[in-house]
Design an enzyme around this catalytic site. Structure first.
Site, short mmCIF file in Angstrom:
data_model
loop_
_atom_site.label_atom_id
_atom_site.label_comp_id
_atom_site.label_asym_id
_atom_site.label_seq_id
_atom_site.Cartn_x
_atom_site.Cartn_y
_atom_site.Cartn_z
N LYS A 260 -2.93 -2.99 9.42
CA LYS A 260 -1.87 -2.12 8.88
C LYS A 260 -2.07 -0.71 9.42
O LYS A 260 -3.15 -0.14 9.28
CB LYS A 260 -1.90 -2.12 7.35
CG LYS A 260 -0.90 -1.13 6.72
CD LYS A 260 -0.85 -1.22 5.19
CE LYS A 260 0.01 -0.11 4.58
NZ LYS A 260 0.03 -0.12 3.10
N ASP A 265 1.54 7.31 3.96
CA ASP A 265 2.38 6.57 3.02
C ASP A 265 2.80 7.48 1.86
O ASP A 265 2.06 7.65 0.90
CB ASP A 265 1.61 5.34 2.51
CG ASP A 265 2.45 4.49 1.55
OD1 ASP A 265 3.67 4.73 1.47
OD2 ASP A 265 1.87 3.58 0.92
N LYS A 272 5.61 8.27 -4.22
CA LYS A 272 4.35 8.28 -4.96
C LYS A 272 4.21 9.61 -5.70
O LYS A 272 4.62 10.64 -5.19
CB LYS A 272 3.16 8.15 -3.99
CG LYS A 272 2.95 6.78 -3.42
CD LYS A 272 1.71 6.76 -2.54
CE LYS A 272 1.52 5.42 -1.87
NZ LYS A 272 1.30 4.31 -2.78
N ASP A 283 -3.96 5.07 5.01
CA ASP A 283 -3.16 3.84 5.04
C ASP A 283 -3.08 3.18 6.42
O ASP A 283 -2.40 2.17 6.58
CB ASP A 283 -1.76 4.12 4.49
CG ASP A 283 -1.25 2.98 3.62
OD1 ASP A 283 -2.08 2.15 3.20
OD2 ASP A 283 -0.04 2.93 3.36
N ARG A 346 3.48 -4.47 3.77
CA ARG A 346 3.79 -5.89 3.99
C ARG A 346 4.98 -6.07 4.93
O ARG A 346 5.08 -7.08 5.62
CB ARG A 346 4.01 -6.59 2.64
CG ARG A 346 5.16 -6.03 1.85
CD ARG A 346 5.13 -6.46 0.39
NE ARG A 346 4.11 -5.74 -0.39
CZ ARG A 346 3.86 -5.96 -1.67
NH1 ARG A 346 4.55 -6.88 -2.34
NH2 ARG A 346 2.93 -5.28 -2.30
N1 BES Z 1 -0.85 2.03 0.68
C1 BES Z 1 -0.57 1.55 -0.61
C2 BES Z 1 -1.76 0.86 -1.28
C3 BES Z 1 -2.98 1.71 -1.51
C4 BES Z 1 -3.21 2.27 -2.76
C5 BES Z 1 -3.91 1.91 -0.52
C6 BES Z 1 -4.33 3.04 -2.97
C7 BES Z 1 -5.05 2.67 -0.74
C8 BES Z 1 -5.25 3.24 -1.97
C9 BES Z 1 0.58 0.55 -0.56
O1 BES Z 1 1.52 0.77 0.43
C10 BES Z 1 1.31 0.65 -1.85
O2 BES Z 1 1.88 1.67 -2.10
N2 BES Z 1 1.28 -0.40 -2.64
C11 BES Z 1 1.96 -0.44 -3.88
C12 BES Z 1 2.64 -1.79 -4.01
C13 BES Z 1 3.60 -1.86 -5.15
C14 BES Z 1 4.78 -0.96 -4.88
C15 BES Z 1 4.05 -3.29 -5.31
C16 BES Z 1 0.94 -0.25 -4.99
O3 BES Z 1 -0.18 -0.75 -4.86
O4 BES Z 1 1.25 0.43 -5.96
ZN ZN Z 2 0.88 1.73 2.08
MN MN Z 3 3.04 2.13 -0.16
#
Ligand code: BES
Ligand code: ZN
Ligand code: MN
Length: 490
Positions: A260, A265, A272, A283, A346
């Site tokens: 990835k 992000d 966020k 990320d 994803r």
């Molecule tokens: N990059 C994040 C996941 C992440 C969180 C990586 C903390 C490193 C530290 C990912 O893209 C994300 O935002 N995931 C979401 C998914 C959700 C929207 C289903 C999450 O984990 O909240």
């Molecule tokens: Zn992400």
């Molecule tokens: Mn994300």
């Protein structure tokens, strides 16, 4: 830092700093006992100063002007691990830095003969990882005084050669880990998709790998609309990176490593909160791991043909960014309704997996992604989540993780959760409900890996650290590089 291989006794070493590890009960260890040769009664002093060999405990003894012996506690011999071995060596280089020593002689922790090459390798890794610091943006740089490290392994004859190879392997692996750390620690303003592509090109040039970078227009032609949707809101151009290692002899199998590479992000329109956005330069840690591993694989060599594939882009907000409720068709024809723009990883991986599966046609695919906060909820900050329906492959992968001393744990791809990804208007949605979030992300990816043997590793937790331990510094960790190198080169 130069590494030398030697099989002599520590007591004969001329370095400014001599370091040996001491397990609990070291008083009866013949190797440690022989250190009394350096100075009569030395070990009596150690015991009188309550040095027991607890993990991380140190005992310093000045032998003569400019020459010091340091004993470092290793704890219980039966539970001593590869991680602890790296920490031991990292503590040794920290002691060297404190003493401004130019030369260090370090004894590989005593272990079964069959384990010695691995411990020698990880002693070297610990020395390099322990000296790591990301000081590029500091006005005051940390200077490493250490020039020579002599690695003492208690072997004779032919085995010395295999230890020399282990030392080399340790150097190459740890340097790749540090390279991955550098890529992760680099701020997103600099570490853009183009920056990652250039890093890959540089590695390809230095180590004789094939590299191809596709532009957004190229990716559009290949139908990668899921990946391109994510990058659409950014003014940084998306770059799709493909690195190839080909062995000299005919490859016994083909492996694809997909990482990835979301260089920042923000969450997109599913924005966020500020505190969660801080740190989201991490990320692209999956891409840093696969790109950096290729440097090590090229130097060590492998029987396999190895591909590193990264769909790099930035997830931002703008008038052109993708929106909630949009539907996009991926390279494999799957249509996806976007119900969360923060589940972007994803989407980028979906097209990267399709590219791997249909263009590379590998025997095995491994992907690495800082994919879900849910995986951190499940396993904590130190452990990666491993998902696969190919049992043998998953087991082999977890064996490599254990060999490399990286903490990984298997999670199921629970079929009952798959329904959460059903969309009323498209083939799939990109997110499910809160519970089981790491698994539904895995199930989403599985749709694109299809029948190709595939292992997904969610590294959201271990990709970075908020504090330092001897061999792992605060910030990017370079997690997964050591396991990838073990898997591909052993
Ligand atoms: N990059 C994040 C996941 C992440 C969180 C990586 C903390 C490193 C530290 C990912 O893209 C994300 O935002 N995931 C979401 C998914 C959700 C929207 C289903 C999450 O984990 O909240
Ligand atoms: Zn992400
Ligand atoms: Mn994300």
């Amino acid at each position: 830092m130069k590494f030398q291989n030697t099989a002599g006794a520590l007591s004969n070493e001329k370095s400014g700093l001599l370091v040996a590890g001491a397990y609990l009960g070291y008083e009866s260890d013949s190797g440690i006992k022989s250190l009394d040769k350096l100075s009569d009664g030395l070990l009596d002093v150690a015991t009188s100063e309550n040095f027991t060999g607890k993990p991380g405990q140190t005992f310093s003894f000045r032998l003569e002007e400019g020459k010091t012996l340091v004993l470092i506690g290793l704890g219980d011999k039966n539970s001593f691990s590869i991680e602890q071995c790296r920490d031991y060596a990292a503590r040794a280089v920290a002691a060297a830095a404190k003493l401004k020593a130019k030369s260090l002689s370090i004894a590989v922790p005593s272990c079964r003969a069959t384990q010695l090459p691995r411990y020698a390798q990880n002693t070297v890794e610990g020395c390099i990882l322990g000296t790591y610091s990301f000081d590029k943006y500091k006005s005051k740089k940390v200077k490493n005084s250490l020039e020579t490290v002599r690695v003492l392994a208690d072997v004779k004859g032919k085995k010395t050669k295999s230890i020399a190879a282990s030392i080399k392997k340790g150097e190459i692996t740890a340097n790749a880990v540090c390279q991955a750390r550098d890529l992760v620690n680099e701020p997103a303003d600099t570490a853009t998709p183009s920056f990652l592509a250039n890093a890959a090109k540089k590695i390809a040039k230095t180590h004789g790998l094939k590299v191809k970078v596709y532009s957004a227009a190229d990716c559009k032609k290949m139908g990668m609309n899921l990946y391109l949707a994510v990058g659409r809101g950014s003014s940084e151009a998306a770059k799709f990176i493909h690195l190839t290692y080909t062995p000299k002899r005919k490859a016994t199998k083909k492996i694809a490593l997909v990482g990835k590479g979301v260089t920042f992000d923000s969450g997109g329109y599913s924005l966020k909160p500020s505190a969660s956005m801080m740190g989201m330069k991490v990320d692209m840690a999956g891409s840093a791991a696969v790109i950096s591993s290729m440097a090590a694989i090229a130097q060590i060599g492998s029987k396999y043909e190895v591909h590193a594939i990264v769909a790099a882009c930035e997830n931002m907000v703008s008038g052109n960014a993708y929106k909630l409720g949009d539907v996009f068709k991926g390279m494999d024809g799957t249509t996806v309704e976007i119900n969360n723009t923060d589940a972007e990883g994803r989407l980028t991986l979906a097209d990267a997996l399709t590219f791997a599966r249909t263009k590379v046609k590998p025997d095995e695919i491994f992907d690495f992604a800082t994919l879900t906060g849910a995986c951190m909820v499940a396993l904590g900050n130190y452990t990666a989540g491993v998902m696969s329906d190919h049992n043998n492959l998953a087991k082999q992968w977890l064996t490599s993780a254990e060999n490399a001393g990286e903490d990984m744990w298997r999670l199921p791809l629970t079929k009952a959760l798959r329904g959460q990804l059903n969309s009323p208007i498209a083939d799939m949605k990109n997110t499910g409900e809160r519970y089981g979030g790491a698994i539904t992300a895995g199930l989403f990816l599985q749709n694109f890996a299809k029948d190709t043997p595939w292992v997904h590793t969610d590294i959201a937790g271990p990709a970075s650290r908020t504090g330092s331990t001897p061999a792992i510094k605060k910030g990017g960790t370079g997690f997964a590089v050591a396991t990838i190198v073990d898997y591909v080169t052993n």
